[in-house]
Write a protein that holds these residues in place. Structure first.
Motif, PDB file in Angstrom:
ATOM      1  N   ASP A  84       1.022  -1.324  -0.217  1.00  0.00           N
ATOM      2  CA  ASP A  84       0.024  -0.080  -0.033  1.00  0.00           C
ATOM      3  C   ASP A  84       0.933   1.377  -0.077  1.00  0.00           C
ATOM      4  O   ASP A  84       1.517   1.493   1.143  1.00  0.00           O
ATOM      5  CB  ASP A  84      -0.852   0.008   1.058  1.00  0.00           C
ATOM      6  CG  ASP A  84      -1.944   1.049   1.375  1.00  0.00           C
ATOM      7  OD1 ASP A  84      -1.968   2.050   0.377  1.00  0.00           O
ATOM      8  OD2 ASP A  84      -2.355   1.404   2.227  1.00  0.00           O
ATOM      9  N   ASN A  87       1.590   3.900   2.712  1.00  0.00           N
ATOM     10  CA  ASN A  87       2.077   3.370   3.933  1.00  0.00           C
ATOM     11  C   ASN A  87       3.711   3.437   3.788  1.00  0.00           C
ATOM     12  O   ASN A  87       4.406   3.365   4.873  1.00  0.00           O
ATOM     13  CB  ASN A  87       1.783   2.302   4.602  1.00  0.00           C
ATOM     14  CG  ASN A  87       0.242   2.277   5.257  1.00  0.00           C
ATOM     15  OD1 ASN A  87      -0.035   3.457   5.425  1.00  0.00           O
ATOM     16  ND2 ASN A  87      -0.466   1.134   4.898  1.00  0.00           N
ATOM     17  N   TYR A 135       7.940   0.375   5.704  1.00  0.00           N
ATOM     18  CA  TYR A 135       6.634  -0.057   5.306  1.00  0.00           C
ATOM     19  C   TYR A 135       6.407  -1.027   6.422  1.00  0.00           C
ATOM     20  O   TYR A 135       6.916  -2.013   6.675  1.00  0.00           O
ATOM     21  CB  TYR A 135       6.714  -0.791   3.802  1.00  0.00           C
ATOM     22  CG  TYR A 135       5.153  -1.279   3.426  1.00  0.00           C
ATOM     23  CD1 TYR A 135       4.073  -0.197   2.953  1.00  0.00           C
ATOM     24  CD2 TYR A 135       4.803  -2.491   3.663  1.00  0.00           C
ATOM     25  CE1 TYR A 135       2.833  -0.596   2.769  1.00  0.00           C
ATOM     26  CE2 TYR A 135       3.687  -3.053   3.400  1.00  0.00           C
ATOM     27  CZ  TYR A 135       2.669  -2.059   2.999  1.00  0.00           C
ATOM     28  OH  TYR A 135       1.099  -2.477   2.883  1.00  0.00           O
ATOM     29  N   GLN A 136       5.322  -0.510   7.086  1.00  0.00           N
ATOM     30  CA  GLN A 136       4.619  -1.375   8.343  1.00  0.00           C
ATOM     31  C   GLN A 136       5.876  -1.545   9.263  1.00  0.00           C
ATOM     32  O   GLN A 136       6.119  -2.773   9.627  1.00  0.00           O
ATOM     33  CB  GLN A 136       3.980  -2.362   7.752  1.00  0.00           C
ATOM     34  CG  GLN A 136       2.604  -2.073   7.154  1.00  0.00           C
ATOM     35  CD  GLN A 136       2.025  -3.196   6.504  1.00  0.00           C
ATOM     36  OE1 GLN A 136       2.379  -4.463   6.336  1.00  0.00           O
ATOM     37  NE2 GLN A 136       0.679  -2.932   6.119  1.00  0.00           N
ATOM     38  N   LYS A 138       8.961  -2.288   9.052  1.00  0.00           N
ATOM     39  CA  LYS A 138      10.280  -2.982   8.485  1.00  0.00           C
ATOM     40  C   LYS A 138      11.071  -2.001   7.407  1.00  0.00           C
ATOM     41  O   LYS A 138      10.365  -1.149   6.762  1.00  0.00           O
ATOM     42  CB  LYS A 138       9.701  -4.094   7.626  1.00  0.00           C
ATOM     43  CG  LYS A 138      10.696  -5.210   7.509  1.00  0.00           C
ATOM     44  CD  LYS A 138      10.223  -6.505   6.789  1.00  0.00           C
ATOM     45  CE  LYS A 138      11.645  -7.400   6.704  1.00  0.00           C
ATOM     46  NZ  LYS A 138      10.999  -8.775   6.349  1.00  0.00           N
TER      47      LYS A 138
END
Length: 150
Positions: A84, A87, A135-136, A138
């Motif tokens: 996504d 993000n 991202y998230q 990581k």
């Protein structure tokens, strides 16, 4: 006065050394020649090398990798399509090995899975691109060199 072979060789050696030292002194003292490091704070950056290696491994392990392409409008960075893009956060650093004054950074704020670096920000030649993104939670790091034609 007669000069033998030994004296001639010593004179030639001294003249050659003087010639070389003149140009070394000229390059070191002349501000026209830029003698600077490619990366400032090199030693601080070296201490973070293992973290960078881990980020690069994370980027390498992705199924869909970041792609960097040169186009007429500039340089396009394509992020993985299975993420996504809203993000994805981070920084894109562009640096010129030949001239540190042309280096710049762009924060990653995407409205599509593509990031365009306009050619108005670039000059022709070799560019090093470091994409430090997460991202998230990581972290990833992509490094690539691109030759951009004006």
């Amino acid at each position: 006065m007669k000069i033998n072979w030994g004296t001639g060789i010593v004179i030639a050696f001294v003249l050659f050394l003087s010639f070389i030292l003149f140009f070394v002194f000229r390059v070191v003292t002349d501000h026209k020649y830029d003698n600077e490091f490619v990366v400032t704070e090199y030693y601080k950056k070296e201490l973070l090398a293992q973290q960078d290696l881990d980020k690069e491994q994370n980027a390498y392990d992705l199924n869909h990798k970041v792609a960097i392409k040169t186009v007429a409008e500039g340089i396009i960075i394509d992020f993985p399509s299975d993420f996504d893009y809203t993000n994805i956060k981070g920084i894109v650093s562009l640096y010129r090995p030949s001239n540190q004054k042309l280096d710049f950074e762009i924060p990653i704020s995407l409205s599509s899975p593509h990031l365009l670096i306009p050619k108005s920000n670039l000059v022709g030649g070799r560019w090093g691109i470091n994409i430090d993104w997460n991202y998230q939670g990581k972290k990833y790091l992509n490094k690539e060199e691109v030759y951009f034609k004006q």
